[in-house]
Design an enzyme around this catalytic site. Structure first.
Site, PDB file in Angstrom:
ATOM      1  N   TYR A 178      67.454 -11.763  79.262  1.00  0.00           N
ATOM      2  CA  TYR A 178      66.922 -12.231  77.981  1.00  0.00           C
ATOM      3  C   TYR A 178      65.998 -11.180  77.373  1.00  0.00           C
ATOM      4  CZ  TYR A 178      64.098 -14.959  74.698  1.00  0.00           C
ATOM      5  OH  TYR A 178      63.440 -15.415  73.573  1.00  0.00           O
ATOM      6  N   LYS A 214      66.464  -9.032  73.819  1.00  0.00           N
ATOM      7  CA  LYS A 214      65.506  -9.065  72.720  1.00  0.00           C
ATOM      8  C   LYS A 214      64.956  -7.675  72.406  1.00  0.00           C
ATOM      9  CE  LYS A 214      65.715 -13.406  71.702  1.00  0.00           C
ATOM     10  NZ  LYS A 214      66.315 -13.838  70.424  1.00  0.00           N
ATOM     11  N   ASN A 254      68.584 -16.803  64.092  1.00  0.00           N
ATOM     12  CA  ASN A 254      67.717 -17.522  65.017  1.00  0.00           C
ATOM     13  C   ASN A 254      68.404 -17.895  66.323  1.00  0.00           C
ATOM     14  OD1 ASN A 254      65.485 -19.501  65.859  1.00  0.00           O
ATOM     15  ND2 ASN A 254      67.262 -20.849  65.613  1.00  0.00           N
TER      16      ASN A 254
END
Length: 263
Positions: A158, A162, A92
Site C-alpha cells: 500500500y 501511494k 479516490n
C-alpha cells in the site's frame, strides 16, 4: 474566499464514492452545488447515494470496475457524452490490504497496484484528454496517504503504491501545465469506519492517541481541503501533496518511556 461557492455547477467525477473518504468527498462537493458523477464497483451502495439530499437531478452514478481498462474508457466516454468534460476528477478509489511482504503473492500485489496506481493513471489520462479537447482548465485530485512517506509494517505494498501515486501526480502536473490543468495529491489522515479494512477498537484508540492533533480526520477536514484544491484559491499549486492528517504522517506522540517534558 468561499471555496464552496466556486463549485456551483462544476462537473465533478469521484471514484470509490461508496468508501468512507469517497462519501465525505461526494457530500462536500454535492453540498457545494457541484454536478456529480459518482463511481464505484459496488452497484447497490452506489445507487443508495442517489437518495442523499445533496445528490441533485443533474448528477448520476456509474458502476465501474477500475481494474478493467475498457470499463474506464467507457466511463470516460459516458461523461464526455453527458458533459463534454469534467472540471474536477477525484481519484479516490483505493484498497488497503494488510500483510507481510513474504506472504503477499503476485496476484495480490497486482490487485493493489491495479486499483491504487494503474486506475488513477488511466483515469487521469482519459479525463485530461477530454479537458484538453473542450478547453477546460480542470483539476485532478489524487487521494494519497501519509503512508507514501511513512512506512508501516504489513502495509508495504500500500505504501509503495501511494509513493508511486505521488510521483504520478507530479508527472501529470508537469505534462498538463501547458493546458492549464492542475494535478495535486490530498493525503487524508486516519479515519476509522471503513467496511473494507476492519479495525479493532483497541487499534483505533492507539492510533488516535498518537496523532499530534489528538483526534481522527473529520469529513470537514477532507471536504474543505478538496474544495480548496479544486478552487482558484490554489491556482498556483500543482504537483503538490497536501497532508490533512493532524500531523500523523510527520511523527508519533508515542514514547519509549513514560516521560513528560518539563515546564
Amino acid at each position: 474566499m468561499d471555496y464552496a461557492q466556486e463549485m456551483v455547477g462544476k462537473r465533478v467525477v469521484i471514484t470509490g464514492a461508496c468508501g468512507i473518504i469517497g462519501g465525505w468527498l461526494a457530500e462536500a462537493f454535492g453540498r457545494a452545488g457541484a454536478k456529480l458523477c459518482l463511481t464505484d464497483a459496488r452497484a447497490e451502495p452506489l445507487q443508495a447515494l442517489t437518495s442523499a439530499p445533496w445528490f441533485t437531478e443533474s448528477s448520476f452514478v456509474l458502476t465501474t470496475d477500475l481494474r478493467d481498462a475498457e470499463a474506464i474508457e467507457a466511463m470516460a466516454a459516458e461523461v464526455g457524452k453527458r458533459w463534454g468534460a469534467a472540471d474536477v476528477l477525484v481519484n479516490n478509489a483505493g484498497i488497503y490490504p494488510s500483510g507481510f511482504l513474504l506472504d503477499v503473492d503476485a496476484a495480490e500485489w497486482d490487485r493493489i497496484f491495479d486499483i491504487n496506481l494503474r486506475a488513477p493513471f488511466l483515469l487521469s489520462r482519459a479525463f485530461a484528454k477530454l479537458m484538453i479537447a473542450q478547453g477546460v482548465k480542470g483539476n485532478i485530485i489524487n487521494i494519497s496517504s501519509g503512508a507514501a512517506r511513512k512506512m508501516r509494517r504489513t502495509a508495504c505494498p500500500y505504501s509503495t503504491s501511494k509513493t508511486a501515486l505521488d510521483r504520478l501526480t507530479k508527472g501529470f502536473a508537469i505534462e498538463l501545465a501547458e493546458y492549464g490543468i492542475r494535478a495535486n495529491a490530498l493525503e487524508p489522515g486516519f479515519a476509522a469506519g471503513s467496511d473494507v479494512s476492519q479495525l479493532t477498537q483497541a487499534h483505533v484508540d492507539n492510533v488516535i492517541a498518537n496523532i499530534p492533533a489528538g483526534r481522527p480526520t473529520s469529513p470537514q477536514d477532507v471536504g474543505n481541503a478538496a474544495l480548496f484544491l479544486a478552487s482558484s484559491a490554489s491556482a498556483y499549486i500543482t504537483g503538490a501533496s497536501l497532508p490533512v492528517d493532524g500531523g500523523n504522517s510527520i511523527g508519533s506522540l508515542a514514547v519509549y518511556q513514560d516521560k513528560k517534558h518539563a515546564l
